[in-house]
Motif scaffolding. Structure first.
Motif, PDB file in Angstrom:
ATOM      1  N   THR A  21      -5.671  41.989  -1.546  1.00 25.98           N
ATOM      2  CA  THR A  21      -4.740  41.530  -3.027  1.00 25.98           C
ATOM      3  C   THR A  21      -4.197  40.657  -3.116  1.00 25.98           C
ATOM      4  O   THR A  21      -4.463  39.698  -4.496  1.00 25.98           O
ATOM      5  N   ALA A  22      -3.140  40.512  -1.954  1.00 29.10           N
ATOM      6  CA  ALA A  22      -2.471  39.463  -2.320  1.00 29.10           C
ATOM      7  C   ALA A  22      -3.207  37.926  -1.754  1.00 29.10           C
ATOM      8  O   ALA A  22      -1.906  37.012  -2.407  1.00 29.10           O
ATOM      9  N   VAL A  23      -4.190  38.408  -0.793  1.00 30.77           N
ATOM     10  CA  VAL A  23      -4.113  37.268  -0.303  1.00 30.77           C
ATOM     11  C   VAL A  23      -5.037  36.580  -1.397  1.00 30.77           C
ATOM     12  O   VAL A  23      -5.196  35.150  -1.100  1.00 30.77           O
ATOM     13  N   VAL A  24      -5.950  37.077  -1.691  1.00 27.29           N
ATOM     14  CA  VAL A  24      -6.785  37.267  -3.114  1.00 27.29           C
ATOM     15  C   VAL A  24      -5.847  36.256  -3.998  1.00 27.29           C
ATOM     16  O   VAL A  24      -6.906  34.664  -4.608  1.00 27.29           O
ATOM     17  N   ALA A  25      -4.432  36.601  -4.632  1.00 31.08           N
ATOM     18  CA  ALA A  25      -4.002  36.147  -5.105  1.00 31.08           C
ATOM     19  C   ALA A  25      -3.866  34.402  -5.396  1.00 31.08           C
ATOM     20  O   ALA A  25      -4.011  33.717  -6.014  1.00 31.08           O
ATOM     21  N   GLU A  26      -3.621  34.631  -3.723  1.00 28.21           N
ATOM     22  CA  GLU A  26      -3.175  32.800  -3.300  1.00 28.21           C
ATOM     23  C   GLU A  26      -4.589  32.162  -3.393  1.00 28.21           C
ATOM     24  O   GLU A  26      -4.226  31.195  -3.401  1.00 28.21           O
ATOM     25  N   ALA A  27      -5.829  32.640  -2.848  1.00 20.89           N
ATOM     26  CA  ALA A  27      -6.628  32.042  -2.946  1.00 20.89           C
ATOM     27  C   ALA A  27      -7.483  31.667  -4.539  1.00 20.89           C
ATOM     28  O   ALA A  27      -7.519  30.535  -5.013  1.00 20.89           O
ATOM     29  N   TRP A  28      -6.966  32.474  -5.386  1.00 20.41           N
ATOM     30  CA  TRP A  28      -7.486  31.756  -6.321  1.00 20.41           C
ATOM     31  C   TRP A  28      -6.319  30.645  -7.110  1.00 20.41           C
ATOM     32  O   TRP A  28      -6.727  29.951  -7.971  1.00 20.41           O
ATOM     33  N   ARG A  29      -5.076  30.985  -6.377  1.00 19.09           N
ATOM     34  CA  ARG A  29      -4.198  29.505  -7.173  1.00 19.09           C
ATOM     35  C   ARG A  29      -4.364  28.573  -6.700  1.00 19.09           C
ATOM     36  O   ARG A  29      -3.748  27.857  -7.315  1.00 19.09           O
ATOM     37  N   ARG A  30      -4.784  29.122  -5.167  1.00 19.57           N
ATOM     38  CA  ARG A  30      -4.218  27.521  -4.298  1.00 19.57           C
ATOM     39  C   ARG A  30      -5.643  26.929  -4.564  1.00 19.57           C
ATOM     40  O   ARG A  30      -6.096  25.758  -3.921  1.00 19.57           O
ATOM     41  N   GLY A  31      -7.229  27.569  -4.514  1.00 17.01           N
ATOM     42  CA  GLY A  31      -8.442  26.750  -4.755  1.00 17.01           C
ATOM     43  C   GLY A  31      -9.065  26.040  -2.983  1.00 17.01           C
ATOM     44  O   GLY A  31      -8.758  27.259  -2.214  1.00 17.01           O
ATOM     45  N   GLU A  32      -9.627  25.576  -2.673  1.00 14.51           N
ATOM     46  CA  GLU A  32     -10.334  25.090  -2.003  1.00 14.51           C
ATOM     47  C   GLU A  32      -8.959  25.012  -1.077  1.00 14.51           C
ATOM     48  O   GLU A  32      -9.981  24.954   0.608  1.00 14.51           O
ATOM     49  N   GLU A  33      -8.207  24.466  -1.614  1.00 18.02           N
ATOM     50  CA  GLU A  33      -6.678  24.353  -0.213  1.00 18.02           C
ATOM     51  C   GLU A  33      -6.858  24.832   0.595  1.00 18.02           C
ATOM     52  O   GLU A  33      -6.241  24.240   1.703  1.00 18.02           O
ATOM     53  N   LEU A  34      -6.784  26.263   0.124  1.00 15.25           N
ATOM     54  CA  LEU A  34      -6.736  27.389   1.249  1.00 15.25           C
ATOM     55  C   LEU A  34      -8.152  27.891   1.730  1.00 15.25           C
ATOM     56  O   LEU A  34      -8.887  29.052   1.354  1.00 15.25           O
ATOM     57  N   ARG A  35      -8.120  27.879   3.247  1.00 11.55           N
ATOM     58  CA  ARG A  35      -9.343  28.194   3.531  1.00 11.55           C
ATOM     59  C   ARG A  35      -9.717  29.386   4.924  1.00 11.55           C
ATOM     60  O   ARG A  35      -9.949  30.299   5.039  1.00 11.55           O
ATOM     61  N   LEU A  45      -7.669  35.097   5.150  1.00  7.13           N
ATOM     62  CA  LEU A  45      -8.669  34.216   4.287  1.00  7.13           C
ATOM     63  C   LEU A  45      -8.976  33.458   5.529  1.00  7.13           C
ATOM     64  O   LEU A  45      -8.643  32.687   6.596  1.00  7.13           O
ATOM     65  N   LEU A  46     -10.193  33.803   6.029  1.00  8.59           N
ATOM     66  CA  LEU A  46     -10.738  33.043   6.884  1.00  8.59           C
ATOM     67  C   LEU A  46     -12.425  32.327   6.471  1.00  8.59           C
ATOM     68  O   LEU A  46     -13.174  33.352   6.397  1.00  8.59           O
ATOM     69  N   ASP A  47     -12.432  31.006   6.766  1.00  9.68           N
ATOM     70  CA  ASP A  47     -12.922  30.068   6.217  1.00  9.68           C
ATOM     71  C   ASP A  47     -13.686  30.309   4.080  1.00  9.68           C
ATOM     72  O   ASP A  47     -14.707  30.514   4.115  1.00  9.68           O
ATOM     73  N   GLY A  48     -12.114  30.445   4.016  1.00  6.82           N
ATOM     74  CA  GLY A  48     -12.371  31.136   2.832  1.00  6.82           C
ATOM     75  C   GLY A  48     -12.982  32.501   1.796  1.00  6.82           C
ATOM     76  O   GLY A  48     -13.125  31.952   0.501  1.00  6.82           O
ATOM     77  N   ASP A 108       2.236  33.742  17.452  1.00  8.63           N
ATOM     78  CA  ASP A 108       1.291  35.204  18.088  1.00  8.63           C
ATOM     79  C   ASP A 108       0.017  34.743  16.601  1.00  8.63           C
ATOM     80  O   ASP A 108      -1.679  34.210  17.791  1.00  8.63           O
ATOM     81  N   LEU A 109      -0.867  34.837  15.797  1.00 10.53           N
ATOM     82  CA  LEU A 109      -1.684  34.717  14.794  1.00 10.53           C
ATOM     83  C   LEU A 109      -2.297  33.420  14.964  1.00 10.53           C
ATOM     84  O   LEU A 109      -3.061  33.561  14.604  1.00 10.53           O
ATOM     85  N   VAL A 110      -1.193  32.830  14.753  1.00 10.11           N
ATOM     86  CA  VAL A 110      -1.396  31.143  14.469  1.00 10.11           C
ATOM     87  C   VAL A 110      -1.867  31.028  15.603  1.00 10.11           C
ATOM     88  O   VAL A 110      -3.545  30.091  15.832  1.00 10.11           O
ATOM     89  N   GLN A 111      -2.002  31.150  17.062  1.00  8.01           N
ATOM     90  CA  GLN A 111      -1.919  30.570  17.824  1.00  8.01           C
ATOM     91  C   GLN A 111      -4.133  31.909  18.757  1.00  8.01           C
ATOM     92  O   GLN A 111      -5.210  31.265  18.572  1.00  8.01           O
ATOM     93  N   LEU A 112      -4.490  32.750  17.435  1.00  7.38           N
ATOM     94  CA  LEU A 112      -5.213  33.803  17.752  1.00  7.38           C
ATOM     95  C   LEU A 112      -6.618  33.269  16.358  1.00  7.38           C
ATOM     96  O   LEU A 112      -8.046  32.953  17.021  1.00  7.38           O
ATOM     97  N   LEU A 113      -6.205  32.880  15.568  1.00  2.21           N
ATOM     98  CA  LEU A 113      -6.719  32.567  14.348  1.00  2.21           C
ATOM     99  C   LEU A 113      -6.833  30.945  14.160  1.00  2.21           C
ATOM    100  O   LEU A 113      -7.825  31.038  13.420  1.00  2.21           O
ATOM    101  N   ASP A 114      -6.302  30.318  14.293  1.00  5.33           N
ATOM    102  CA  ASP A 114      -6.187  28.685  14.649  1.00  5.33           C
ATOM    103  C   ASP A 114      -6.275  28.858  13.625  1.00  5.33           C
ATOM    104  O   ASP A 114      -7.235  28.294  12.912  1.00  5.33           O
ATOM    105  N   ILE A 115      -4.555  29.333  12.650  1.00  7.56           N
ATOM    106  CA  ILE A 115      -4.961  28.730  10.816  1.00  7.56           C
ATOM    107  C   ILE A 115      -4.063  28.247  10.411  1.00  7.56           C
ATOM    108  O   ILE A 115      -3.104  27.402  11.244  1.00  7.56           O
ATOM    109  N   ASP A 116      -4.243  27.690   8.999  1.00  7.98           N
ATOM    110  CA  ASP A 116      -3.355  26.167   9.534  1.00  7.98           C
ATOM    111  C   ASP A 116      -2.375  26.634   8.327  1.00  7.98           C
ATOM    112  O   ASP A 116      -1.055  26.039   7.618  1.00  7.98           O
ATOM    113  N   HIS A 117      -2.329  28.025   7.276  1.00  8.72           N
ATOM    114  CA  HIS A 117      -1.466  27.985   6.327  1.00  8.72           C
ATOM    115  C   HIS A 117      -0.690  29.634   6.861  1.00  8.72           C
ATOM    116  O   HIS A 117      -1.728  30.651   6.460  1.00  8.72           O
TER     117      HIS A 117
END
Length: 346
Positions: free
Chosen positions: A185-199, A215-218, A277-286
């Motif tokens: 639910t916390a990451v849902v809140a961030e997705a609502w707040r930042r929209g397409e910027e956060l994928r 949040l993976l591929d939106g 470790d998560l950044v290396q594993l998932l290749d996330i940018d946020h």
């Protein structure tokens, strides 16, 4: 999933979802939705009649007649969201835009049982009730099954073995209820707040426990049993201290021990290593940091994470603190329910 659809169909949900992003015209709604102008006109008229949209001024677009702007009536419907920590219950009231309008907070007794929790939830909900209320979203500590609404033996809560919390809450509250892990639910809140910027992002929640929302591929990634994100219970030190989950050397156990002895550098470094470790594993940018431990020392946690991230310039990672503060889980739970109302479940 309970029926939360107060809208008449898919087209209504699409149009209202687009209107949530800001004032729009009927022409823009047709262009962005793929619906015909005639279909948009019918939907808009219905939503205006239902009090969900209102005409709000005009906009000049080149030559010709100015176009009428349409605006979401955010307070026409409301939602409640609850965060359940192992020692506290927080309930917030939001409008259709996800804005927090009010809140109530109460302590929970140590190792509280389901009847105690549901009674306290009902008490706080009663203080925030409205005839415009759509329902209640609950962000609970995992593991749990988001689809069935059953809580499966969360660590530190011995009375919660296969508890049908969603059904219990719906019966007590008399309202539709959605249930998910607090990290989701916390990451849902961030997705609502930042929209397409956060994928592609992770939200790291450091409270009485430690977990992540992905949040993976939106889309929120929940896993095959909707139990993804129990990252705090992965082993970081093979000969480490015992964890409440029954394993040893878990990230959560190591962090909490360091924090308990006042070693902030060690505590934040542990979180930093785990996030790297998560950044290396998932290749996330946020990476978004949240939870009471983070909010108590935000600068230290941000610096602790950034210090451990890869230094490659072509792999930039944005690290931030949620601006929603203590409300992020509860607000996200309300937004999860609102996503069902909009016909775009997260």
């Amino acid at each position: 999933m309970p029926n939360l659809r107060f809208l008449r169909g898919y087209n209504d949900a699409v149009v209202l979802g687009l209107a949530r992003s800001g004032a729009v015209t009927r022409v823009e709604l047709a262009d962005r939705s793929g619906l015909t102008p005639q279909a948009v006109s019918k939907v808009v008229n219905r939503l205006i009649d239902d009090g969900l949209l209102v005409e709000s001024g005009t906009r000049n677009v080149g030559v010709g007649k100015p176009r009428t702007l349409l605006k979401l009536v955010a307070d026409s419907r409301l939602a409640l969201g609850a965060q359940v920590e192992r020692d506290e219950l927080r309930v917030v009231l939001t409008d259709l835009a996800g804005t927090v309008l009010d809140r109530a907070v109460a302590p929970l007794p140590c190792d509280f049982d389901p009847p105690t929790f549901v009674a306290e939830l009902n008490r706080l909900v009663d203080g925030l009730r409205s005839d415009r209320l759509l329902g209640v979203g609950i962000g609970f500590v995992g593991p749990l099954d988001h689809r069935t609404g059953v809580v499966h033996y969360p660590t530190g809560l011995t009375a919660w073995h296969d508890v049908p919390l969603r059904a219990m809450a719906e019966k007590q509250l008399g309202l539709p209820v959605v249930l998910d892990k607090d990290t989701n639910t916390a990451v849902v809140a961030e997705a609502w707040r930042r929209g397409e910027e956060l994928r592609d992002a992770v939200l790291v929640l450091v409270g009485t426990g430690l977990g992540i929302g992905m949040l993976l591929d939106g889309r929120v990634h929940r896993g095959v049993r909707t139990n993804a994100g129990e990252y705090g219970h992965t082993t970081l030190q093979l000969d480490g201290p015992p964890c409440v989950c029954g394993r040893s050397g878990c990230i959560e156990a190591l962090h909490n021990l360091a924090a308990a002895r006042g070693d902030l550098v060690e505590a934040t470094s542990i979180v930093g290593v785990a996030v790297a470790d998560l950044v290396q594993l998932l290749d996330i940018d946020h990476v978004v940091l949240a939870g009471r431990a983070v909010l108590a020392e935000p600068t230290a946690y941000v610096e602790g994470v950034r210090a451990r991230l890869p230094k490659d310039e072509w792999l930039p990672v944005d690290v931030s603190i949620t601006p929603l503060g203590d409300d992020v889980v509860a607000a996200g739970a309300a937004m999860l329910l609102l996503s069902e109302f909009y016909g775009r479940p997260r």
